[in-house]
Design a protein around this motif. Structure first.
Motif, PDB file in Angstrom:
ATOM      1  N   CYS A  98      23.197  97.733  15.557  1.00  0.00           N
ATOM      2  CA  CYS A  98      23.301  96.300  15.253  1.00  0.00           C
ATOM      3  C   CYS A  98      23.400  95.433  16.500  1.00  0.00           C
ATOM      4  N   SER A  99      23.400  96.051  17.678  1.00  0.00           N
ATOM      5  CA  SER A  99      23.503  95.270  18.915  1.00  0.00           C
ATOM      6  C   SER A  99      22.118  94.830  19.363  1.00  0.00           C
ATOM      7  N   ASP A 100      22.085  93.678  20.021  1.00  0.00           N
ATOM      8  CA  ASP A 100      20.822  93.117  20.510  1.00  0.00           C
ATOM      9  C   ASP A 100      20.859  93.025  22.037  1.00  0.00           C
ATOM     10  N   ALA A 131      21.226  88.229  11.193  1.00  0.00           N
ATOM     11  CA  ALA A 131      21.129  88.500  12.628  1.00  0.00           C
ATOM     12  C   ALA A 131      20.197  87.489  13.276  1.00  0.00           C
ATOM     13  N   THR A 133      17.434  87.941  14.841  1.00  0.00           N
ATOM     14  CA  THR A 133      16.027  88.258  14.627  1.00  0.00           C
ATOM     15  C   THR A 133      15.874  89.057  13.338  1.00  0.00           C
ATOM     16  N   LEU A 136      16.176  92.880  14.020  1.00  0.00           N
ATOM     17  CA  LEU A 136      17.555  93.323  14.222  1.00  0.00           C
ATOM     18  C   LEU A 136      18.295  93.381  12.890  1.00  0.00           C
ATOM     19  N   GLN A 139      17.080  96.451  11.117  1.00  0.00           N
ATOM     20  CA  GLN A 139      17.601  97.629  11.807  1.00  0.00           C
ATOM     21  C   GLN A 139      19.060  97.873  11.452  1.00  0.00           C
ATOM     22  N   CYS A 140      19.831  96.803  11.371  1.00  0.00           N
ATOM     23  CA  CYS A 140      21.254  96.939  11.062  1.00  0.00           C
ATOM     24  C   CYS A 140      21.471  97.364   9.609  1.00  0.00           C
TER      25      CYS A 140
END
Length: 275
Positions: A98-100, A131, A133, A136, A139-140
């Motif tokens: 979850c990190s960008d 998020a 984006t 992201l 993905q999370c």
């Protein structure tokens, strides 16, 4: 009397229209300022995107006399939704997903996560995550779904070990029961005692069979449909912000005209009193 009321309403409506017409320039100017302010807010604000998914929770066999093919959730749905409200539900792998590129904490994930339980079907939960984006967010959500699936498998494994322990205990009882049956036959005990012991053995075998049928995980937690991550931003919404800017500008314009009218009326009264 009805004609009088209608006449009064027409006068009031005419007064409102006349008031707005006299202050149209001020109202238009305030509406323009409100729209420009809303546009600047939209330009400066960071867009946020949302991804969502529907997850069918894991279930295991739970046969009954009425429905031999019945299944039950490996854990109550309320437990799953309650656990996801806590930052402790997210492991380091989920936090990393979850990190960008910057530091992200489990607390931030729980704040941006929304979990709901629809009334139908009763074995589904809906997950959505916001998020900066769309990728992201998708993905999370995928990482959170993976964490839920692993947790459900762990819960099923713990439940399976408990069932195995019960089965072993019943099997030991069945061995003792079999010995007692043999002794009853050899010693010529009363028929009633023999039949009761035999019935106990039949009940034990049935219970062992029922528990054995519950050992296998009939279906793991699976996505009901692919993760949905639209490319358009979920917030802020342009129409809502621009409408709010226009409305606030209109209200301010009306208030300015009201204050201006009140000031002019007060000044006219003073002029007449002085004259």
């Amino acid at each position: 009397m009805m004609e009088q009321r209608s006449f009064d309403e027409e006068i009031n409506l005419f007064s409102v229209v006349s008031f707005l017409r006299r202050g149209i320039v001020t109202i238009a100017l305030c509406c323009s300022i409100g729209a420009i302010s809303a546009g600047i807010f939209l330009w400066r604000s960071q867009p946020f995107y949302q991804a969502s998914a529907q997850l069918v929770l894991a279930a295991s066999p739970n046969p009954t006399q009425l429905d031999p093919d019945a299944v039950a959730l490996v854990e109550p749905r309320e437990h799953v939704t309650f656990r996801l409200r806590s930052p402790s539900a997210f492991d380091q792998q989920t936090v990393s997903a979850c990190s960008d590129g910057g530091p992200v904490t489990a607390e931030q994930i729980s704040q941006n996560l929304r979990v709901t339980a629809p009334s139908v079907p009763s074995d589904v939960i809906e997950i959505s995550f916001t998020a900066p984006t769309a990728e992201l967010a998708r993905q999370c959500v995928a990482a959170i779904v993976r964490g839920i699936q692993e947790q459900q498998t762990l819960v099923a494994s713990i439940s399976s070990e408990h069932l195995k322990s019960q089965i072993r205990s019943l099997q030991d009882q069945l061995v003792e029961n079999s010995k007692l049956l043999k002794e009853a036959q050899d010693s010529g005990w009363q028929q009633a005692i023999y039949l009761a012991t035999r019935d106990d053995a039949i009940a034990l075998r049935k219970e062992i069979a029922d528990l054995t049928g519950k050992l296998e995980l009939s279906k793991a937690a699976t996505l009901l449909s692919p993760i949905y991550a639209p490319s358009n931003a979920a917030s802020p919404t342009k129409i809502t912000i621009l409408t709010a800017g226009l409305f606030v500008g209109f209200v301010i314009g009306v208030l300015v005209n009201l204050l201006k009218s009140a000031y002019l009326m007060q000044r006219n009264r003073r002029s007449r009193s002085n004259g």
